[in-house]
Design a protein around this motif. Structure first.
Motif, short mmCIF file in Angstrom:
data_model
loop_
_atom_site.label_atom_id
_atom_site.label_comp_id
_atom_site.label_asym_id
_atom_site.label_seq_id
_atom_site.Cartn_x
_atom_site.Cartn_y
_atom_site.Cartn_z
N VAL A 12 0.84 -1.21 0.00
CA VAL A 12 0.00 0.00 0.00
C VAL A 12 0.87 1.26 0.00
CG1 VAL A 12 -1.86 1.25 1.16
CG2 VAL A 12 -1.84 -1.25 1.21
N GLY A 13 1.90 1.27 0.86
CA GLY A 13 2.75 2.47 0.97
C GLY A 13 3.40 2.83 -0.36
N VAL A 41 9.31 6.13 5.68
CA VAL A 41 9.98 5.40 6.78
C VAL A 41 9.79 3.91 6.55
CG1 VAL A 41 10.11 5.07 9.28
CG2 VAL A 41 9.42 7.30 8.35
N VAL A 43 11.88 -0.14 7.52
CA VAL A 43 13.03 -0.80 8.15
C VAL A 43 14.03 -1.29 7.10
CG1 VAL A 43 12.06 -1.53 10.35
CG2 VAL A 43 11.52 -2.84 8.32
N PHE A 46 15.66 0.34 -0.01
CA PHE A 46 15.13 0.12 -1.36
C PHE A 46 16.04 0.86 -2.35
CE2 PHE A 46 11.69 -0.41 1.62
CZ PHE A 46 10.95 -1.47 1.13
N VAL A 80 4.33 -1.23 16.15
CA VAL A 80 4.89 0.10 15.86
C VAL A 80 3.85 1.00 15.21
CG1 VAL A 80 7.34 -0.45 15.67
CG2 VAL A 80 5.89 -0.75 13.70
N SER A 98 -4.50 2.62 6.31
CA SER A 98 -5.25 1.53 5.66
C SER A 98 -5.36 0.34 6.62
CB SER A 98 -4.49 1.10 4.40
OG SER A 98 -3.15 0.74 4.73
N ASN A 99 -4.96 0.56 7.86
CA ASN A 99 -4.76 -0.53 8.83
C ASN A 99 -6.03 -0.81 9.64
OD1 ASN A 99 -3.91 -2.09 11.01
ND2 ASN A 99 -2.02 -0.93 11.32
N LYS A 100 -6.81 -1.80 9.17
CA LYS A 100 -8.11 -2.07 9.83
C LYS A 100 -7.95 -2.60 11.24
CE LYS A 100 -7.05 -4.88 6.70
NZ LYS A 100 -7.01 -5.37 5.36
N GLY A 296 -11.34 -4.38 -3.56
CA GLY A 296 -11.26 -4.26 -2.11
C GLY A 296 -9.83 -4.29 -1.59
N GLY A 298 -5.28 -4.38 -3.08
CA GLY A 298 -4.35 -4.12 -4.18
C GLY A 298 -3.67 -2.78 -3.97
N THR A 302 -6.07 0.55 -3.23
CA THR A 302 -6.04 0.92 -1.81
C THR A 302 -5.39 2.30 -1.63
OG1 THR A 302 -5.84 -1.43 -1.32
CG2 THR A 302 -5.43 0.08 0.50
N1 LIG Z 1 -2.27 -5.04 0.61
C1 LIG Z 1 -3.51 -4.60 0.42
O1 LIG Z 1 -4.07 -4.73 -0.68
C2 LIG Z 1 -4.25 -3.91 1.53
C3 LIG Z 1 -5.55 -3.43 1.28
C4 LIG Z 1 -6.24 -2.74 2.29
C5 LIG Z 1 -5.63 -2.59 3.52
N2 LIG Z 1 -4.38 -3.09 3.74
C6 LIG Z 1 -3.77 -2.87 5.05
O2 LIG Z 1 -2.73 -1.92 4.89
C7 LIG Z 1 -1.67 -2.20 5.81
C8 LIG Z 1 -0.38 -2.41 5.02
O3 LIG Z 1 -0.55 -3.53 4.18
P1 LIG Z 1 0.53 -3.93 3.06
O4 LIG Z 1 -0.07 -5.04 2.29
O5 LIG Z 1 1.00 -2.72 2.35
O6 LIG Z 1 1.70 -4.51 3.99
P2 LIG Z 1 3.22 -4.79 3.58
O7 LIG Z 1 3.32 -4.97 2.09
O8 LIG Z 1 3.73 -5.86 4.47
O9 LIG Z 1 3.95 -3.40 3.93
C9 LIG Z 1 4.29 -3.01 5.22
C10 LIG Z 1 5.65 -2.36 5.15
O10 LIG Z 1 5.99 -1.81 6.44
C11 LIG Z 1 7.33 -2.19 6.72
N3 LIG Z 1 7.62 -2.15 8.14
C12 LIG Z 1 7.55 -3.16 9.05
N4 LIG Z 1 7.94 -2.70 10.27
C13 LIG Z 1 8.27 -1.40 10.11
C14 LIG Z 1 8.76 -0.40 10.98
N5 LIG Z 1 9.02 -0.65 12.27
N6 LIG Z 1 8.99 0.83 10.48
C15 LIG Z 1 8.76 1.11 9.20
N7 LIG Z 1 8.31 0.18 8.30
C16 LIG Z 1 8.05 -1.05 8.76
C17 LIG Z 1 7.45 -3.57 6.13
O11 LIG Z 1 8.77 -3.99 6.01
P3 LIG Z 1 9.09 -5.60 6.04
O12 LIG Z 1 8.48 -6.14 4.80
O13 LIG Z 1 10.57 -5.68 6.07
O14 LIG Z 1 8.46 -6.14 7.29
C18 LIG Z 1 6.77 -3.36 4.78
O15 LIG Z 1 7.64 -2.79 3.83
C19 LIG Z 1 -2.14 -3.43 6.60
O16 LIG Z 1 -2.75 -2.99 7.78
C20 LIG Z 1 -3.14 -4.08 5.69
O17 LIG Z 1 -4.11 -4.83 6.38
C21 LIG Z 1 -3.67 -3.74 2.77
#
Ligand SMILES: NC(=O)c1ccc[n+]([C@@H]2O[C@H](COP(=O)([O-])OP(=O)(O)OC[C@H]3O[C@@H](n4cnc5c(N)ncnc54)[C@H](OP(=O)(O)O)[C@@H]3O)[C@@H](O)[C@H]2O)c1
Length: 372
Positions: A12-13, A41, A43, A46, A80, A98-100, A296, A298, A302
């Motif tokens: 998402v980020g 930010v 960890v 990239f 965190v 986006s964090n439910k 819903g 992606g 998102t």
């Molecule tokens: N993916 C979707 O389609 C989607 C849709 C709706 C909502 N969401 C929600 O959005 C949120 C993020 O989802 P995502 O899929 O984008 O997750 P993700 O791909 O795992 O991204 C999270 C990022 O945060 C990093 N991170 C972990 N610990 C950290 C710290 N202490 N400081 C800074 N960065 C840190 C992770 O690094 P590492 O990989 O090294 O741990 C990773 O790069 C979740 O709450 C999810 O439920 C996701």
């Protein structure tokens, strides 16, 4: 110009960074001023990303930078992410997420913190990904008593159930395919067990009815026990099996909340919602049924919702929106007491019951409430 920071450069980020960059002009037009990404930010490093120069590891840089007005939290979980969100709000920054899980479990605290600091805390992307759901519920339907909400809010399980139906796979094989295509995570528990859908159900209830619904109060059954023969039987009976989030407000003033696989008849608007798509039907006492449909999850869908929140936060920077709910428990009834028809399976026999509460349903190897 407003500066923003993204916390967590994952699916998402990274989508948020892309939307802010590629749609810079649209974002500026919506916000009424330029929105500039100042920090990301994460960890990890990239080095090959075009955003590498913005990457930092220490959140304190963002926290202490008075030029950062909006923080986007896309890390996930309640570790965190909770700490950083608290600190961002305490530092007087608007926060978007986006964090439910964070909103469902800590929304009361974080919204109160935002209110106390005169900033916005927005979370449109936390339910239904890219589909506008929460803002319509909170704004456009606010003249209504919300009578019910029902929907498909977990794309992973919807993809799996659709794949089982179309390709004749058992659940395990459909899960493997979903993982291979990126629709399911390596650890799919929160999707398969319904936990993810419960969190979204709670956020909808909180917003619709103004009191807190804690995730542990929602009765939940995931899809692990859905067998291919149930999918086949449902199809032969003119419907399909779908994991539904259900919310009802009874005439007794009690609310009913549950997540479970249902039999969805072909005539329901939810029956055509397949693959990883989500949909929600919100019924208000004045408007009647309204239906919302789309992607819903992606990265970019998102991120579209997240950046929409950023724009709204910038627009309402000096007059925050009063979104929120109290920490009082939402009065709940037991959904098991609600009567409906059920499809039940014993051996190879698949049959439809009369309208019955759950306790009166005859013993069965599998049972599915019929969506009426
Ligand atoms: N993916 C979707 O389609 C989607 C849709 C709706 C909502 N969401 C929600 O959005 C949120 C993020 O989802 P995502 O899929 O984008 O997750 P993700 O791909 O795992 O991204 C999270 C990022 O945060 C990093 N991170 C972990 N610990 C950290 C710290 N202490 N400081 C800074 N960065 C840190 C992770 O690094 P590492 O990989 O090294 O741990 C990773 O790069 C979740 O709450 C999810 O439920 C996701």
């Amino acid at each position: 110009m407003k500066n923003i920071a993204i916390l967590g450069f994952g699916t998402v980020g990274s989508g948020v960074a892309k939307v802010l960059t590629e749609n810079r002009a649209e974002v500026a037009a919506g916000a009424g001023e330029e929105v500039c990404l100042k920090y990301i930010v994460d960890v990890r490093d990239f080095p090959d990303s075009p955003f590498a120069p913005l990457l930092v590891k220490d959140f304190a840089l963002v926290e202490q930078d008075p030029e950062v007005s909006v923080v986007v939290e896309t890390i996930g979980g309640c570790g965190v992410a909770l700490d950083f969100t608290r600190r961002a709000l305490k530092a007087g920054k608007h926060a978007v997420t986006s964090n439910k899980q964070l909103v469902a479990e800590h929304g009361v605290e974080l919204l109160a913190l935002a209110k106390g600091k005169g900033v916005n805390y927005f979370f449109e992307a936390s339910v239904g990904g890219g589909i506008p759901l929460l803002r319509p519920l909170f704004n456009d339907l606010s003249a209504n008593k919300i009578l019910s909400m029902k929907g498909i809010l977990n794309g992973t399980t919807n993809y799996i159930l659709t794949a089982m139906d179309r390709s004749g796979m058992e659940l395990e094989a459909a899960l493997k395919e979903a993982q291979r295509l990126g629709y399911a995570e390596l650890n799919p528990d929160s999707d398969l067990d319904g936990t993810d859908a419960v969190r979204k159900t709670c956020i909808l209830a909180d917003l619709a009815w103004g009191r807190e619904l804690k995730p542990e109060r929602v009765s939940v059954e995931g899809i692990r026990n859905v067998a291919l023969k149930d999918i086949r039987n449902a199809s032969a009976a003119g419907g399909s099996i779908k994991l539904l989030c259900r919310l009802l407000r009874g005439e007794d003033g009690l609310c009913y909340a549950w997540v479970a696989p249902h039999f969805v008849p072909a005539e329901s608007m939810l029956s055509g919602v397949n693959e990883a798509f989500n949909a929600l039907i919100i019924t208000g006492n004045m408007v009647g049924d309204t239906m919302f449909y789309g992607a819903g999850a992606g990265s970019l869908p998102t991120a579209s919702a997240v950046v929409g929140d950023v724009i709204d936060a910038v627009r309402h920077a000096s007059s925050p929106r009063g979104i929120g709910w109290t920490g009082e428990d939402l009065p709940l009834g037991d959904p098991e007491e609600l009567s409906s028809r059920w499809y039940i399976r014993n051996g190879d026999t698949w049959s439809l019951t009369d309208a019955l509460p759950a306790a009166k349903v005859p013993a069965a190897e599998a049972k599915y409430r019929v969506l009426d």
